[in-house]
Design a protein around this motif. Sequence first.
Motif, PDB file in Angstrom:
ATOM      1  N   CYS A  53       0.877  -1.181   0.000  1.00 46.79           N
ATOM      2  CA  CYS A  53       0.000   0.000   0.000  1.00 46.79           C
ATOM      3  C   CYS A  53       0.914   1.231   0.000  1.00 46.79           C
ATOM      4  CB  CYS A  53      -0.870  -0.007   1.251  1.00 46.79           C
ATOM      5  SG  CYS A  53      -1.760   1.544   1.562  1.00 46.79           S
ATOM      6  N   PRO A  54       0.664   2.208  -0.878  1.00 51.52           N
ATOM      7  CA  PRO A  54       1.524   3.390  -0.898  1.00 51.52           C
ATOM      8  C   PRO A  54       1.351   4.285   0.327  1.00 51.52           C
ATOM      9  CG  PRO A  54      -0.214   3.584  -2.530  1.00 51.52           C
ATOM     10  CD  PRO A  54      -0.326   2.224  -1.938  1.00 51.52           C
ATOM     11  N   ASN A  55       0.307   4.061   1.114  1.00 52.26           N
ATOM     12  CA  ASN A  55       0.065   4.877   2.299  1.00 52.26           C
ATOM     13  C   ASN A  55       0.760   4.306   3.534  1.00 52.26           C
ATOM     14  OD1 ASN A  55      -1.365   7.183   3.480  1.00 52.26           O
ATOM     15  ND2 ASN A  55      -2.524   5.642   4.595  1.00 52.26           N
ATOM     16  N   CYS A  56       0.640   2.983   3.751  1.00 54.79           N
ATOM     17  CA  CYS A  56       1.186   2.394   4.984  1.00 54.79           C
ATOM     18  C   CYS A  56       2.202   1.284   4.742  1.00 54.79           C
ATOM     19  CB  CYS A  56       0.052   1.878   5.866  1.00 54.79           C
ATOM     20  SG  CYS A  56      -0.779   0.416   5.212  1.00 54.79           S
ATOM     21  N   GLY A  57       2.325   0.816   3.511  1.00 47.88           N
ATOM     22  CA  GLY A  57       3.314  -0.211   3.188  1.00 47.88           C
ATOM     23  C   GLY A  57       2.868  -1.648   3.399  1.00 47.88           C
ATOM     24  N   THR A  58       1.631  -1.863   3.826  1.00 45.12           N
ATOM     25  CA  THR A  58       1.140  -3.223   4.037  1.00 45.12           C
ATOM     26  C   THR A  58       1.078  -3.978   2.711  1.00 45.12           C
ATOM     27  OG1 THR A  58      -0.187  -2.537   5.932  1.00 45.12           O
ATOM     28  CG2 THR A  58      -0.826  -4.594   4.865  1.00 45.12           C
ATOM     29  N   LEU A  59       1.688  -5.163   2.694  1.00 46.82           N
ATOM     30  CA  LEU A  59       1.640  -5.996   1.490  1.00 46.82           C
ATOM     31  C   LEU A  59       0.293  -6.689   1.400  1.00 46.82           C
ATOM     32  CD1 LEU A  59       5.143  -7.687   1.560  1.00 46.82           C
ATOM     33  CD2 LEU A  59       4.349  -5.946  -0.038  1.00 46.82           C
ATOM     34  N   GLN A  60      -0.323  -6.596   0.241  1.00 48.36           N
ATOM     35  CA  GLN A  60      -1.595  -7.273   0.009  1.00 48.36           C
ATOM     36  C   GLN A  60      -1.769  -7.519  -1.478  1.00 48.36           C
ATOM     37  OE1 GLN A  60      -4.738  -4.595   1.309  1.00 48.36           O
ATOM     38  NE2 GLN A  60      -3.428  -2.891   0.774  1.00 48.36           N
ATOM     39  N   ASP A  61      -2.458  -8.611  -1.789  1.00 50.55           N
ATOM     40  CA  ASP A  61      -2.744  -8.864  -3.191  1.00 50.55           C
ATOM     41  C   ASP A  61      -4.064  -8.183  -3.557  1.00 50.55           C
ATOM     42  OD1 ASP A  61      -4.942 -10.600  -2.561  1.00 50.55           O
ATOM     43  OD2 ASP A  61      -3.667 -12.363  -2.622  1.00 50.55           O
ATOM     44  N   PHE A  62      -4.411  -8.246  -4.815  1.00 48.83           N
ATOM     45  CA  PHE A  62      -5.617  -7.577  -5.293  1.00 48.83           C
ATOM     46  C   PHE A  62      -6.866  -8.077  -4.571  1.00 48.83           C
ATOM     47  CE2 PHE A  62      -9.361  -7.872  -7.972  1.00 48.83           C
ATOM     48  CZ  PHE A  62      -9.606  -6.530  -8.220  1.00 48.83           C
ATOM     49  N   PHE A  63      -6.972  -9.371  -4.373  1.00 48.46           N
ATOM     50  CA  PHE A  63      -8.178  -9.950  -3.795  1.00 48.46           C
ATOM     51  C   PHE A  63      -8.358  -9.558  -2.329  1.00 48.46           C
ATOM     52  CE2 PHE A  63      -6.745 -12.550  -7.322  1.00 48.46           C
ATOM     53  CZ  PHE A  63      -7.832 -12.385  -8.165  1.00 48.46           C
ATOM     54  N   GLU A  64      -7.250  -9.431  -1.601  1.00 51.11           N
ATOM     55  CA  GLU A  64      -7.334  -8.939  -0.222  1.00 51.11           C
ATOM     56  C   GLU A  64      -7.826  -7.487  -0.225  1.00 51.11           C
ATOM     57  OE1 GLU A  64      -3.742 -11.453   1.870  1.00 51.11           O
ATOM     58  OE2 GLU A  64      -3.220  -9.746   0.621  1.00 51.11           O
ATOM     59  N   GLY A  65      -7.269  -6.654  -1.117  1.00 49.20           N
ATOM     60  CA  GLY A  65      -7.669  -5.252  -1.202  1.00 49.20           C
ATOM     61  C   GLY A  65      -9.123  -5.080  -1.620  1.00 49.20           C
ATOM     62  N   ALA A  66      -9.594  -5.980  -2.477  1.00 44.10           N
ATOM     63  CA  ALA A  66     -10.980  -5.908  -2.938  1.00 44.10           C
ATOM     64  C   ALA A  66     -11.941  -6.522  -1.922  1.00 44.10           C
ATOM     65  CB  ALA A  66     -11.121  -6.623  -4.278  1.00 44.10           C
ATOM     66  N   GLY A  67     -11.403  -7.296  -0.976  1.00 42.90           N
ATOM     67  CA  GLY A  67     -12.249  -7.937   0.029  1.00 42.90           C
ATOM     68  C   GLY A  67     -13.122  -9.036  -0.548  1.00 42.90           C
ATOM     69  N   ILE A  68     -12.605  -9.729  -1.568  1.00 41.70           N
ATOM     70  CA  ILE A  68     -13.369 -10.792  -2.209  1.00 41.70           C
ATOM     71  C   ILE A  68     -12.504 -12.049  -2.335  1.00 41.70           C
ATOM     72  CG2 ILE A  68     -14.884  -9.262  -3.529  1.00 41.70           C
ATOM     73  CD1 ILE A  68     -13.087  -9.779  -5.991  1.00 41.70           C
ATOM     74  N   GLU A  69     -13.169 -13.153  -2.530  1.00 35.77           N
ATOM     75  CA  GLU A  69     -12.481 -14.411  -2.810  1.00 35.77           C
ATOM     76  C   GLU A  69     -12.120 -14.449  -4.290  1.00 35.77           C
ATOM     77  OE1 GLU A  69     -11.589 -16.721  -0.533  1.00 35.77           O
ATOM     78  OE2 GLU A  69     -12.421 -15.361   0.973  1.00 35.77           O
TER      79      GLU A  69
END
Length: 102
Positions: free
Chosen positions: A34-50
């Motif tokens: 994340c450009p704001n906090c640096g937390t690594l996440q994939d697209f699906f985590e960011g979208a909150g979907i499976e």
Amino acid sequence: MKNSELLLRLPSSLKGLDRQRHYVLSLLTQKTPCPNCGTLQDFFEGAGIEIDDWEDRAGGTPCRCVSCGRGLIYVVPMFAILARRAWFWELIPISPKDGGAS
């Protein structure tokens, strides 16, 4: 075929659109900070979907950082060969009239 099943297949065993879908899915499962906090996440985590709930459609999929809650847009560089990553997060601008909330 479900997205999760498609991702388990070898790309060489796929043809046409399934091979392209496999490529896109494999990219979107890569974790990007994340450009704001640096937390690594994939697209699906960011979208909150499976992964099986995702369909590529016009208008995109709304995303948020799982840690700081900032609105995110996933961006695919125009010249992916020159980019450091295949895709990255970009912050959704905060509107001053929203009182600072995203």
